[in-house]
Design an enzyme around this catalytic site. Structure first.
Site, mmCIF file in Angstrom:
data_model
loop_
_atom_site.group_PDB
_atom_site.id
_atom_site.type_symbol
_atom_site.label_atom_id
_atom_site.label_comp_id
_atom_site.label_asym_id
_atom_site.label_seq_id
_atom_site.Cartn_x
_atom_site.Cartn_y
_atom_site.Cartn_z
ATOM 1 N N GLU A 1 0.878 -1.177 0.000
ATOM 2 C CA GLU A 1 0.000 0.000 0.000
ATOM 3 C C GLU A 1 0.911 1.220 0.000
ATOM 4 O O GLU A 1 1.567 1.511 0.995
ATOM 5 C CB GLU A 1 -0.872 -0.029 1.263
ATOM 6 C CG GLU A 1 -1.659 1.238 1.500
ATOM 7 C CD GLU A 1 -2.001 1.433 2.980
ATOM 8 O OE1 GLU A 1 -2.076 0.451 3.731
ATOM 9 O OE2 GLU A 1 -2.174 2.593 3.381
ATOM 10 N N ARG B 1 1.277 10.278 0.476
ATOM 11 C CA ARG B 1 1.784 11.270 1.422
ATOM 12 C C ARG B 1 2.992 11.995 0.850
ATOM 13 O O ARG B 1 3.541 12.887 1.484
ATOM 14 C CB ARG B 1 2.210 10.596 2.734
ATOM 15 C CG ARG B 1 1.069 9.915 3.451
ATOM 16 C CD ARG B 1 1.496 9.383 4.801
ATOM 17 N NE ARG B 1 0.531 8.432 5.311
ATOM 18 C CZ ARG B 1 0.590 7.853 6.484
ATOM 19 N NH1 ARG B 1 1.599 8.109 7.293
ATOM 20 N NH2 ARG B 1 -0.332 6.987 6.858
ATOM 21 N N LYS C 1 -10.670 -0.797 8.068
ATOM 22 C CA LYS C 1 -9.385 -0.714 8.749
ATOM 23 C C LYS C 1 -9.649 -0.172 10.150
ATOM 24 O O LYS C 1 -10.363 0.825 10.285
ATOM 25 C CB LYS C 1 -8.524 0.260 7.953
ATOM 26 C CG LYS C 1 -7.159 0.486 8.509
ATOM 27 C CD LYS C 1 -6.313 1.204 7.499
ATOM 28 C CE LYS C 1 -6.402 2.705 7.654
ATOM 29 N NZ LYS C 1 -5.220 3.378 7.118
ATOM 30 N N THR D 1 -3.728 6.386 2.295
ATOM 31 C CA THR D 1 -3.960 7.798 2.611
ATOM 32 C C THR D 1 -4.744 8.486 1.495
ATOM 33 O O THR D 1 -4.449 9.623 1.092
ATOM 34 C CB THR D 1 -2.639 8.558 2.932
ATOM 35 O OG1 THR D 1 -1.764 7.696 3.685
ATOM 36 C CG2 THR D 1 -2.918 9.772 3.803
HETATM 37 O O1 LIG Z 1 -3.183 6.608 5.861
HETATM 38 C C1 LIG Z 1 -3.540 5.487 5.554
HETATM 39 O O2 LIG Z 1 -4.383 5.251 4.677
HETATM 40 C C2 LIG Z 1 -2.949 4.375 6.259
HETATM 41 O O3 LIG Z 1 -2.951 3.292 5.734
HETATM 42 C C3 LIG Z 1 -2.366 4.550 7.597
HETATM 43 C C4 LIG Z 1 -1.285 3.513 7.902
HETATM 44 O O4 LIG Z 1 -1.817 2.240 7.815
HETATM 45 C C5 LIG Z 1 -0.709 3.725 9.236
HETATM 46 O O5 LIG Z 1 -0.268 5.055 9.342
HETATM 47 C C6 LIG Z 1 0.421 2.795 9.522
HETATM 48 O O6 LIG Z 1 0.852 3.009 10.817
HETATM 49 P P1 LIG Z 1 2.233 2.488 11.393
HETATM 50 O O7 LIG Z 1 2.426 1.068 10.945
HETATM 51 O O8 LIG Z 1 2.095 2.621 12.874
HETATM 52 O O9 LIG Z 1 3.261 3.392 10.784
#
Ligand SMILES: O=C(O)C(=O)C[C@H](O)[C@H](O)COP(=O)(O)O
Length: 211
Positions: free
Chosen positions: A26, A30, A114, A54
């Site tokens: 994914e 960003r 999610k 994102t």
């Molecule tokens: O923005 C989105 O659509 C996302 O998918 C968010 C991410 O899944 C998380 O930010 C992952 O979080 P960490 O593994 O803690 O870095």
């Protein structure tokens, strides 16, 4: 969940993931280079299931699909974003943090969500509590998932998959340390394997049957 700056980093990550048993990425919207990275992976690594993360506007849905994204992920739930994804026929996993978010997802016909940010909103305890009133919902926890708690999350019957960035930490990607990305990926795949095997071999176990 991958944050990359350009196409070359995207290919590096996709290759390291695929060669270590996890052919799915994914790529989050960003960075300015996200679209190019998705395009490069979709073209050069057709063995890797590439999606966009994102995704927060309907315009980004179109941009992601045009780049070759085969699934979309949002940090939260937006009717406009989900409806655009449904119009163009690409699967979307919206972020939900509350029961109200899940009710919005259900109203839109979405049953795989999610849980985000999973660690902050209560982790496994939150998953179990939210699964009770919504037995039809499957969760993909992300945000705070790591090698340390991966098995715990996957042991919850309503959890379909988990996501996270620990395998593709930004500093490793910037340094091109594909060996370490590969090592973390292999470790995660090995940790997830027993949970996957259990789902396949015990579909009528009492816990499963009561879902
Ligand atoms: O923005 C989105 O659509 C996302 O998918 C968010 C991410 O899944 C998380 O930010 C992952 O979080 P960490 O593994 O803690 O870095």
């Amino acid at each position: 969940m991958v944050v990359v700056d350009d196409a070359a980093q995207g290919i590096g990550v996709a290759t390291a993931l695929a060669e270590n048993g996890l052919p799915v990425a994914e790529v989050t919207f960003r960075t300015a280079g996200a679209r190019a990275a998705i395009e490069a992976i979709a073209t050069d690594r057709p063995d890797v299931l590439v999606g966009a993360g994102t995704v927060v506007t309907p315009a980004q849905v179109d941009e992601a699909v045009a780049a070759g994204a085969r699934f979309l992920v949002s940090p939260g739930i937006s009717r406009a974003v989900v409806e655009r994804a449904q119009e163009v026929g690409v699967p979307i996993v919206p972020g939900c943090a509350t029961a109200s978010d899940i009710m919005t997802a259900l109203e839109l016909g979405v049953t795989t969500v999610k849980l985000f940010p999973a660690g902050v909103v209560g982790g496994v305890a939150a998953l179990r509590a939210l699964s009770a009133p919504f037995p039809q919902v499957r969760f993909v926890p992300t945000g705070g998932v790591s090698a340390a708690n991966l098995a715990e999350f996957l042991a919850v019957p309503s959890v379909l998959a988990v996501g996270g960035s620990w395998m593709v930490e930004k500093t490793l990607v910037a340094a091109g340390d594909w060996a370490e990305v590969g090592r973390r990926t292999r470790e995660a795949v090995e940790m997830a394997a027993p949970a996957a095997a259990q789902t396949v071999t015990t579909p009528s176990a009492p816990e499963e049957a009561s879902r």
